[in-house]
Design a protein around this motif. Structure first.
Motif, PDB file in Angstrom:
ATOM      1  N   UNK A   1      -0.537 -15.516   0.862  1.00  0.00           N
ATOM      2  CA  UNK A   1      -2.167 -15.849   0.313  1.00  0.00           C
ATOM      3  C   UNK A   1      -1.968 -16.947  -0.743  1.00  0.00           C
ATOM      4  N   UNK A   2      -1.359 -17.501  -1.572  1.00  0.00           N
ATOM      5  CA  UNK A   2      -1.942 -18.440  -2.184  1.00  0.00           C
ATOM      6  C   UNK A   2      -1.567 -20.024  -1.890  1.00  0.00           C
TER       7      UNK A   2
ATOM      8  N   UNK B   1     -16.190 -14.306  13.646  1.00  0.00           N
ATOM      9  CA  UNK B   1     -16.146 -12.844  13.068  1.00  0.00           C
ATOM     10  C   UNK B   1     -16.372 -12.482  14.540  1.00  0.00           C
ATOM     11  N   UNK B   2     -15.991 -11.116  14.153  1.00  0.00           N
ATOM     12  CA  UNK B   2     -15.778 -10.445  15.397  1.00  0.00           C
ATOM     13  C   UNK B   2     -14.617 -10.477  16.169  1.00  0.00           C
ATOM     14  N   UNK B   3     -13.676 -10.962  16.538  1.00  0.00           N
ATOM     15  CA  UNK B   3     -13.023 -11.763  17.526  1.00  0.00           C
ATOM     16  C   UNK B   3     -11.513 -11.699  17.058  1.00  0.00           C
ATOM     17  N   UNK B   4     -11.342 -10.610  16.287  1.00  0.00           N
ATOM     18  CA  UNK B   4      -9.547 -10.461  15.408  1.00  0.00           C
ATOM     19  C   UNK B   4      -8.951 -11.505  14.872  1.00  0.00           C
ATOM     20  N   UNK B   5      -9.605 -12.111  14.272  1.00  0.00           N
ATOM     21  CA  UNK B   5      -8.892 -13.973  14.131  1.00  0.00           C
ATOM     22  C   UNK B   5      -9.087 -13.064  12.476  1.00  0.00           C
ATOM     23  N   UNK B   6      -7.557 -13.950  11.311  1.00  0.00           N
ATOM     24  CA  UNK B   6      -7.977 -13.427   9.778  1.00  0.00           C
ATOM     25  C   UNK B   6      -9.040 -14.358   8.876  1.00  0.00           C
ATOM     26  N   UNK B   7     -10.435 -14.313   8.070  1.00  0.00           N
ATOM     27  CA  UNK B   7     -10.805 -15.218   7.969  1.00  0.00           C
ATOM     28  C   UNK B   7     -10.856 -15.559   6.263  1.00  0.00           C
ATOM     29  N   UNK B   8      -9.739 -14.431   5.989  1.00  0.00           N
ATOM     30  CA  UNK B   8      -9.709 -14.444   4.243  1.00  0.00           C
ATOM     31  C   UNK B   8      -8.508 -14.305   4.119  1.00  0.00           C
ATOM     32  N   UNK B   9      -7.922 -14.702   2.735  1.00  0.00           N
ATOM     33  CA  UNK B   9      -6.132 -14.723   2.596  1.00  0.00           C
ATOM     34  C   UNK B   9      -6.618 -13.368   1.965  1.00  0.00           C
TER      35      UNK B   9
ATOM     36  N   UNK C   1       8.090 -22.173   3.472  1.00  0.00           N
ATOM     37  CA  UNK C   1       7.678 -22.287   1.995  1.00  0.00           C
ATOM     38  C   UNK C   1       6.715 -21.830   1.165  1.00  0.00           C
ATOM     39  N   UNK C   2       5.955 -20.716   1.328  1.00  0.00           N
ATOM     40  CA  UNK C   2       4.968 -20.124   0.512  1.00  0.00           C
ATOM     41  C   UNK C   2       6.213 -18.916   0.588  1.00  0.00           C
ATOM     42  N   UNK C   3       6.663 -18.332   1.350  1.00  0.00           N
ATOM     43  CA  UNK C   3       7.496 -17.129   0.769  1.00  0.00           C
ATOM     44  C   UNK C   3       8.463 -17.857  -0.533  1.00  0.00           C
TER      45      UNK C   3
END
Length: 458
Positions: free
Chosen positions: A301-302, A323-331, A374-376
């Motif tokens: 997330x970071x 919006x509204x199409x099943x894609x993430x817009x925020x962490x 790398x994030x993990x």
């Protein structure tokens, strides 16, 4: 004593006397496979000595033109490097030349034999070394969404769904998880599974996705992340090739239709310790896993805002984030929740894992996996804590914050010290330079929509 690599080539040629030539393949920054085609008689030499390709293969834009701003072109002399075979990837390509063609993945090295810094496969291996040193093994699975498209454009010159091989009708409905539509495209899907079996690609399930002509094919989880990404890269080539044989085009564009769902690449990740225990699996069966899982989520997330330039690598990529199409817009994250960016799937506690849902289908699988790992790694080592998990519809609870601007995404990536240190600052410099030049080229093109909207009215 380790086996002689040449033995793999000799054994293959003996098993496949009908093979005439072999494609030597290497993935560029866009995930496009480049390389050379050799006659069968040259295969032994390739295994023994490698084959030369210019380092500028990793400076190519989507058109195949060298981006000089990367520093890998004429400023450096456009010199060669040696590419070596990836063991276990020499396989027939049954959809090509009546089964007389084969393929072999390659990876690039410096003259002294060390990995070439700009090869995406080597970037992933460099990140994996961190986990090897920590005694951890990522177990990963890749899910690929794609569209089948009619090779004939519509009256406006736009793409359209294909005609069903069974009914002859053109799909106009979503029909998510439709078995009937799988039946209608059964010959195509069976040809994919047959070719994948020939190439020993570990296919799992196929399903009808949520737009006309959209499908998803999943790969079985693997404890070899490099091999899993090899499989993903080769599966893309296979799907495109089989689609052509059946009269379709297959596209991994992130957003081929403006008003339909985009196509993503979802990745499942768990981590095994040296005893083979999943460190994300809580002994008490907690849905949100162990502290290690939550630290891994926090790292994802970071770094998510800065990683967008890698997960959404081109102009079309960012049109998926609507919006509204099943894609993430925020962490965001949560348990058994498909409205979040990082999902913890339900099921057997022993298989507790993370599903990352942000990247488009157009992403380079090696760079996607390197970025996520790398994030993990960052989250684990910094003992990060994630925000509270989302329950219910994340779209209603968290305002969009992930950029849908290609320029801003590259700015964020260029400034990020965490990803630069993990992926290599020299690699990141080449990647950002390559993407900036392609973005600049897109700004020189004027769309039909702009003429329709503005030509007479401003």
């Amino acid at each position: 004593m380790s086996p002689n690599p040449v033995d793999e080539a000799l054994a293959f040629l003996e098993r496949h006397p009908d093979i005439v030539s072999i494609d030597l393949l290497i993935s560029d920054l866009n995930g496009v496979l480049r390389g050379k085609r050799i006659p069968r008689d040259n295969l032994e030499k390739v295994y023994r000595d490698g084959v030369n390709l210019p380092a500028s293969v990793f400076a190519l834009d989507i058109h195949g033109n060298t981006v000089e701003e990367t520093g890998l072109g004429l400023d450096s002399g456009d010199g060669d490097r040696v590419c070596h075979p990836v063991p276990g990837t020499l396989m027939p390509s049954p959809w090509l030349r009546d089964g007389q063609q084969a393929q072999l993945l390659m990876t690039m090295a410096e003259p002294d034999g060390t990995p070439f810094f700009a090869d995406p496969r080597q970037v992933l291996d460099r990140v994996l070394e961190r986990f090897r040193c920590a005694g951890l093994t990522p177990v990963v699975a890749v899910e690929l969404e794609f569209y089948l498209v009619d090779r004939q454009r519509d009256d406006l010159g736009m793409i359209q769904p294909p005609l069903s091989p069974s009914s002859g009708e053109r799909a106009t409905q979503s029909q998510l998880y439709s078995i009937n539509e799988l039946d209608e495209y059964a010959d195509f899907l069976e040809a994919i599974h047959s070719a994948a079996a020939t190439q020993e690609l570990p296919l799992d399930t196929a399903l009808k996705e949520c737009a006309p002509g959209q499908f998803e094919i999943n790969l079985i989880h693997s404890d070899d992340a490099l091999a899993a990404c090899d499989s993903a890269v080769l599966l893309k080539r296979l799907i495109k090739g089989v689609a052509l044989k059946h009269g379709f085009d297959a596209t991994f564009m992130a957003k081929p239709y403006g008003t339909e769902a985009g196509s993503g690449t979802h990745v499942h990740i768990s981590l095994l310790d040296e005893d083979g225990h999943n460190i994300f699996s809580d002994e008490d069966g907690a849905h949100l896993g162990t502290p290690e899982l939550q630290r891994a989520v926090a790292g994802l997330l970071e770094t998510m805002p800065a990683s967008m330039g890698l997960l959404a690598p081109n102009l079309n990529s960012f049109k998926r984030f609507q919006p509204g199409l099943y894609v993430p817009m925020a962490p965001t994250w949560g348990y058994d929740n498909r409205s979040v960016a990082v999902r913890i799937p339900s099921g057997d506690n022993r298989a507790r894992r993370i599903e990352h849902r942000v990247a488009g289908a157009d992403v380079n699988p090696y760079l996607l996996m390197a970025t996520l790992l790398a994030a993990i790694d960052h989250g684990l080592h910094q003992h990060l804590t994630p925000p509270p998990a989302i329950t219910g519809n994340a779209y209603d609870q968290v305002a969009p914050s992930l950029t849908n601007s290609w320029r801003q995404a590259l700015d964020l990536l260029e400034r990020d010290e965490i990803l630069a240190e993990a992926l290599g600052p020299d690699f990141l410099r080449v990647f950002v330079a390559n993407r900036r030049v392609e973005r600049d080229q897109t700004m020189q093109s004027i769309s039909k929509l702009e003429y329709d909207w503005y030509l007479r009215h401003v």
